[in-house]
Design a protein around this motif. Structure first.
Motif: not given
Lengths: 532, 532
Positions: B302-327
């Motif tokens: 939606p136009p009012e939504t700002t997009v951010h990138r934590l891991a730019p694509d699936s070549g990153f360890d996304v599970a690790d990023a989510l776990n560290r974010l949760a921590d």
């Protein structure tokens, strides 16, 4: 009128009125426009390789292109193998490939891919209209390119001398739904090129000279007119005639002088051309092996044979050249036709490589269109078995990409609804485009398919030896074996809406083939072949 | 040892030990070599699109590539659509494509075509070894390229940040039959990239901030570990999580926090993201529409939504990023799992869009692999119906090129022989690669296919309206209709060696599905769906 209608009407203005379609979202405007342009016949194919093969078969019989309607890059990709065959057969085909709207391309959405690169692999002409005003002219240019016709203001030397080509028009979706402009009118079709008097004279000297000569004929030279001229030349000069193993289109049968196809394998060609001092290419390419083998040359012309070119390719009027050559070497207007042998009495026995084609040859109806993807089972048996059948046309696998037969039969049947189509189809190749049977059923096409079921990729078993692969074991054997489980083509065809039966003996094949030909609509006969 | 054996042994040295093959003459040396390298499992596919789709399914489940063995340009062309899907799913696949011998190329023999151009359409890496000494190193480099691993001396920045890719090695036949050199050893596999502490901190501030935020998760973030971390984040901060409509691989079911797939259509996504001020991409791409429609934006955020990138694509360890974010946002190690609803009582009624998935969900076995090409019939029903089934993996149609389901099921079943594979397959798409059933039968794979037979390209009927194509008539309707004749998938499957049955009601589907799962080997159930 939107852009899709401009495109459809331009096709109709250019005498293109059949569309073999497997559309998606980006082609919905064309689909919707069909009801407003009822002169365009849409034929649904359930796989793009069926659509492209059908367009090839249609154009081989009519001489004019059909169009395909394909969905983005993956849809075109699925049709590439049979477009390869069309390109090799020099068949005119016009592909219409939908693309995303201009504004959508940069989003790299899931189906985004390089359509242009895929199109260029098989097409002599690729274009995407840039504005709505381009849709009409570009569509007319696509038809002209497929016909290798002159396109004013658009000279393309690469098209010189071809009789037909694949052209691809890539249409962004926004041009389809935008307001259209006036449809373009018909472009001039270029006639076949004519061989010079000088070349005829040179060739006349060769074939009347002291050294043995042979003609290798393709293109319109394989019409009744061309073959009769070749027979006159042979009677007057002793010059033999050959044609490619599997030409794009060949006239054969009673009343037509028989021409010997070159063998598929180098050894056979070596025997055929043995002692020939001059091989004259008349619309044909110099014969080469389909594959390289260790330590062998891929050039099949014997070293002592000199190659000459009367018509460099099938873009020349080869029949005309042969008739003029015949006029130059003999006053006889007719050569004696071969006296048909009495049809061989068909002994009832198990079906094998050596007898199935005799059944077909004995029962082939007048003016049949024989689609030949019989490969191993037919490469040595079909031509002799059908030489004295009622006159018919044979459509061959020029490009060797398997999976052509069933789709080409669809296109040929739509091109010539009054003629029976007989599709002789190897088992391994049949599964590539098996859903063509469904289109045959939906369109109620008079196609009789004979599946030559030897339960293997038989040609590859022979090739293993020839490439020097040595002793093979069970792992290799398994990769060439189509059994375990046996494919039941009778059942598969039934599931796709085509009545099907199975023959294990010559008598069964004869009875089922006759019945199928006598009954309207498509039929499939699975011929179970015993090992030879 | 010849070049083909050097290649095979190099693949084995690099932990590639399954080959999905549809070979021809130019690949016969590989076929023959299989018996001398029995660690390589050759799996015969009767169409190249089956081979490439199977390689995709295999790698999605094992994380390592299989190889395909394809015959020249047309063979590769037939496999392109499912390679497109693999490319979009970032699956590692190594294609081995045979080519003519060097000396044979100039003869332009019938199957000659631009293999390199076809390969580049889908491959991040294309190479043809020039000499026998190159075969080993180039083969190892092909595996490394598919794994996006570092290749010493061969930096390719285009591979950065991808988790897997399609690589294509084109092997001239003379290199296969020439004496080989030593096979190459294993290359280093690059690990997934790690998200920086700084990026975790920035994201933590966003999800704990005052404005509504949501995560869009892909890659390893859709594993059980990643989804549990997302659930912790949601519990602590209220941040919702979404995944793509059809991700490459997703963990789902009891014990796994449920994640909401984004809807296929823009309107649905608009509702899901309504009010979200920050959309954080965690291994996912920004959501875009599959197709453009007149007057609509293809960007779904939606136009009012700002997009951010934590891991730019699936070549990153996304599970690790989510776990560290949760921590970072909560000390809780566990989030409460959803309490499974009692399975809906299945009322016996005619099968329809709204109830078939409930039957599957109620009976899905533990650790199933669900291959989802259900398209229209499943896009809104499958996720909720299976959210509380026993834990399973779902493999989706990332690239939208239809005809993926049956082949991916082949590859998944070969990857995980101990797990049941359930293939949910739309009818229109099934015919693209129907011969995959034969390979399922030959290899005795535990695949239960459910054909969702609505007798139409249902998704296109909906799309006609959406592209503004207006009123349609019988010609357009016929191009979207898979009836006339109805395809009998039960019969087709039987002919290809797969036992098959038909269900018209929920009770029939439940009984047949249970029986199929309890019986070893492949089965097909044709679910006849009534219009909704």
């Amino acid at each position: 009128m939107n852009g899709a209608e401009t495109l459809l009407q331009t096709l109709l203005n250019n005498d293109v009125d059949v569309c073999f379609a497997n559309p998606g979202t980006s082609e919905m405007q064309f689909v919707a426009a069909l009801d407003r342009h009822p002169a365009m016949r849409g034929v649904l194919c359930l796989f793009e390789g069926v659509a492209t093969g059908a367009a090839d078969g249609y154009a081989r019989m009519t001489g004019k292109p059909a169009t395909t309607l394909l969905h983005l890059g993956p849809g075109l990709a699925n049709g590439l193998a049979n477009l390869h065959n069309a390109r090799r057969a020099r068949t005119p085909v016009v592909n219409i490939v939908g693309d995303h709207a201009h504004t959508h391309k940069e989003l790299d959405s899931p189906l985004e891919s390089d359509i242009d690169a895929a199109a260029r692999i098989v097409s002599s002409w690729v274009r995407r209209p840039a504005t709505p005003a381009d849709v009409g002219p570009d569509t007319a240019a696509a038809v002209a390119a497929a016909l290798c016709a002159d396109v004013p203001g658009d000279p393309d030397p690469s098209r010189t001398g071809t009789s037909g080509a694949v052209s691809t028009l890539i249409v962004p979706a926004d041009l389809s739904w935008s307001p259209g402009t006036a449809p373009a009118l018909r472009r001039t079709q270029r006639a076949l090129q004519t061989v010079s008097h000088h070349d005829i004279d040179i060739t006349a000297a060769l074939v009347t000279g002291p050294e043995p000569a042979a003609l290798l004929i393709d293109g319109t030279g394989l019409s009744e007119s061309g073959l009769k001229a070749a027979a006159r030349i042979q009677k007057a000069t002793g010059t033999l005639s050959f044609c490619p193993t599997w030409p794009a289109r060949l006239r054969r049968g009673a009343g037509v002088p028989h021409i010997q196809p070159l063998g598929y394998r180098a050894e056979a060609v070596g025997r055929q051309l043995s002692g020939i001092k001059h091989l004259i290419l008349v619309g044909a390419r110099e014969p080469v092996a389909s594959f390289a083998y260790p330590g062998r040359s891929g050039i099949l012309t014997p070293p002592e044979t000199t190659v000459h070119r009367l018509a460099p390719d099938s873009g020349f009027d080869v029949a005309d050249a042969l008739n003029r050559l015949a006029d130059a070497v003999t006053p006889d207007l007719f050569a004696p036709l071969p006296v048909p042998d009495a049809p061989p009495r068909i002994v009832n026995e198990a079906l094998r490589t050596k007898n199935w084609a005799q059944v077909i040859g004995a029962l082939l109806p007048q003016e049949a269109i024989v689609v030949d993807e019989s490969i191993t089972e037919g490469m040595e048996t079909l031509a002799p078995a059908t030489a004295n059948s009622p006159a018919h046309d044979v459509l061959g696998l020029v490009g060797l990409a398997i999976g052509q037969g069933l789709p080409v039969a669809v296109g040929a049947a739509i091109a010539c609804p009054e003629r029976p189509v007989v599709c002789l189809q190897a088992d391994g190749s049949a599964l590539y485009t098996i859903s063509a049977l469904w289109t045959q059923a939906r369109e109620a096409l008079n196609v009789t398919t004979v599946i030559l079921n030897n339960r293997s990729y038989a040609i590859l078993r022979a090739e293993l030896d020839r490439v020097g692969a040595g002793q093979i074991g069970p792992a290799a054997t398994a990769l060439l074996d189509l059994g375990q489980p046996d494919i039941d083509f009778t059942t598969v065809a039934t599931g796709l809406g085509v009545p099907a039966t199975r023959a294990r003996s010559t008598a069964e094949l004869a009875e089922l083939f006759s019945t199928a030909l006598a009954t309207p609509g498509p039929h499939l006969i699975e011929a179970i072949l015993q090992p030879t």
